[in-house]
Design a protein around this motif. Sequence first.
Motif, PDB file in Angstrom:
ATOM      1  N   LEU A 121    -103.176 -52.122 -26.395  1.00 54.92           N
ATOM      2  CA  LEU A 121    -103.570 -51.743 -25.036  1.00 54.92           C
ATOM      3  C   LEU A 121    -102.470 -50.928 -24.358  1.00 54.92           C
ATOM      4  CD1 LEU A 121    -105.319 -55.005 -23.794  1.00 54.92           C
ATOM      5  CD2 LEU A 121    -106.412 -52.812 -24.306  1.00 54.92           C
ATOM      6  N   ALA A 122    -101.220 -51.323 -24.564  1.00 52.85           N
ATOM      7  CA  ALA A 122    -100.105 -50.572 -23.979  1.00 52.85           C
ATOM      8  C   ALA A 122    -100.042 -49.161 -24.548  1.00 52.85           C
ATOM      9  CB  ALA A 122     -98.786 -51.308 -24.245  1.00 52.85           C
ATOM     10  N   ALA A 123    -100.386 -49.002 -25.819  1.00 53.31           N
ATOM     11  CA  ALA A 123    -100.328 -47.686 -26.461  1.00 53.31           C
ATOM     12  C   ALA A 123    -101.350 -46.721 -25.889  1.00 53.31           C
ATOM     13  CB  ALA A 123    -100.532 -47.830 -27.972  1.00 53.31           C
ATOM     14  N   LYS A 153    -102.012 -56.740 -27.134  1.00 55.08           N
ATOM     15  CA  LYS A 153    -101.155 -56.264 -26.041  1.00 55.08           C
ATOM     16  C   LYS A 153    -100.480 -54.951 -26.410  1.00 55.08           C
ATOM     17  CE  LYS A 153    -100.204 -60.926 -24.292  1.00 55.08           C
ATOM     18  NZ  LYS A 153     -99.170 -61.980 -24.129  1.00 55.08           N
ATOM     19  N   LYS A 154    -100.003 -54.839 -27.637  1.00 57.03           N
ATOM     20  CA  LYS A 154     -99.350 -53.605 -28.075  1.00 57.03           C
ATOM     21  C   LYS A 154    -100.336 -52.444 -28.121  1.00 57.03           C
ATOM     22  CE  LYS A 154     -95.694 -55.740 -30.886  1.00 57.03           C
ATOM     23  NZ  LYS A 154     -95.133 -55.881 -32.266  1.00 57.03           N
ATOM     24  N   GLU A 176    -101.757 -45.888 -23.013  1.00 57.42           N
ATOM     25  CA  GLU A 176    -101.122 -45.103 -21.951  1.00 57.42           C
ATOM     26  C   GLU A 176    -100.052 -44.174 -22.487  1.00 57.42           C
ATOM     27  OE1 GLU A 176    -102.377 -45.322 -18.959  1.00 57.42           O
ATOM     28  OE2 GLU A 176    -103.743 -46.898 -19.638  1.00 57.42           O
ATOM     29  N   GLN A 177     -99.858 -44.156 -23.816  1.00 55.51           N
ATOM     30  CA  GLN A 177     -98.776 -43.383 -24.417  1.00 55.51           C
ATOM     31  C   GLN A 177     -99.311 -42.074 -25.008  1.00 55.51           C
ATOM     32  OE1 GLN A 177     -95.661 -44.608 -23.959  1.00 55.51           O
ATOM     33  NE2 GLN A 177     -96.709 -46.297 -22.891  1.00 55.51           N
ATOM     34  N   GLU A 185     -97.633 -42.352 -30.384  1.00 56.26           N
ATOM     35  CA  GLU A 185     -97.582 -43.794 -30.173  1.00 56.26           C
ATOM     36  C   GLU A 185     -98.957 -44.428 -30.357  1.00 56.26           C
ATOM     37  OE1 GLU A 185     -96.144 -41.601 -28.206  1.00 56.26           O
ATOM     38  OE2 GLU A 185     -94.003 -42.081 -28.395  1.00 56.26           O
ATOM     39  N   ARG A 186     -99.994 -43.744 -29.912  1.00 56.43           N
ATOM     40  CA  ARG A 186    -101.357 -44.257 -30.085  1.00 56.43           C
ATOM     41  C   ARG A 186    -101.700 -44.377 -31.571  1.00 56.43           C
ATOM     42  NH1 ARG A 186    -105.254 -43.336 -25.813  1.00 56.43           N
ATOM     43  NH2 ARG A 186    -106.749 -42.806 -27.441  1.00 56.43           N
TER      44      ARG A 186
END
Length: 284
Positions: free
Chosen positions: A143-145, A140-141, A147-148, A152-153
């Motif tokens: 996948l969220a990254a 989850k973390k 979009e960053q 952050e990626r």
Amino acid sequence: MNENLNQNMTDEFLPGLDKSTDEVAWDLYRKAIRFGTWDPAEIDLTQDKRDFESLDENLKGYLIHFCTGFLDAEENVALKFCPWIMLGSSTEQQAFLSTQLLEEFKHTEFFMRYFTEVLGRERIRGVKNIVQQKLDERVKKMLAALEQETEEREAALVEGLTHYQGIIEGVQAMSGYDVFEAVFGSKGLFPGLAEGFARIKEDEGRHVGFGLRMLKLYARNPEHAKRIRALFDEYLPHILIRYDQPIIVNGKEYPTPPEVRGRERLLKMFERRLKDIFGTPVTV
């Protein structure tokens, strides 16, 4: 299969900092194409079935528990590995990481076949592997990254490499191969499982070697180094549960073979991985 072999499989890539990460990734991608084409369906399990039928009941219970841990782990990451590929920062890195996804499914297939054809049963439930279970949150973390921004990626990839290639494959799996050799392989038992592990170790030598090399480079950044060390320290108690838990099959508890020495093997491999990444001996 011995501890020196485990180390040699990753040492091939750790010192090679003269090449760029993309060059190393592409070299490993090509190696995966050339050397990673073994077929789980072609490994002969005939003798393994005979060995299992004649095995002491206590060792039967232990082998079922042991193989369940591997099947659960291989299947779990096979179903969740896509974010590692997606966070790769180049075509070359994503190409190599994509080979790992295929290989995790091959490893899963091998253990599924082993339960059907050798152990003659389904896997048991309740084998604890908390570090594996934490992959749900990790995915989850990651996948969220996606979009960053780049920073952050990169941080999400560092933590993902630490969690999987560094700890799960680099510590837990490598220790497990030594356990198999000590309990069964050294006695000439289960040649099919020994061959399967040898093939899987060849694949994971590429995975772990690349992951550790990446972490060694990322650790030059103090913030990344702090993240890597924090995850190793956070997960150490969970790693040790893998061999501290009781062996229970169909409601009956079985003794752990004395050759296992799981805690000792895990701690030794844990220290080795920290040294691989940070370059100096680390005592835990």
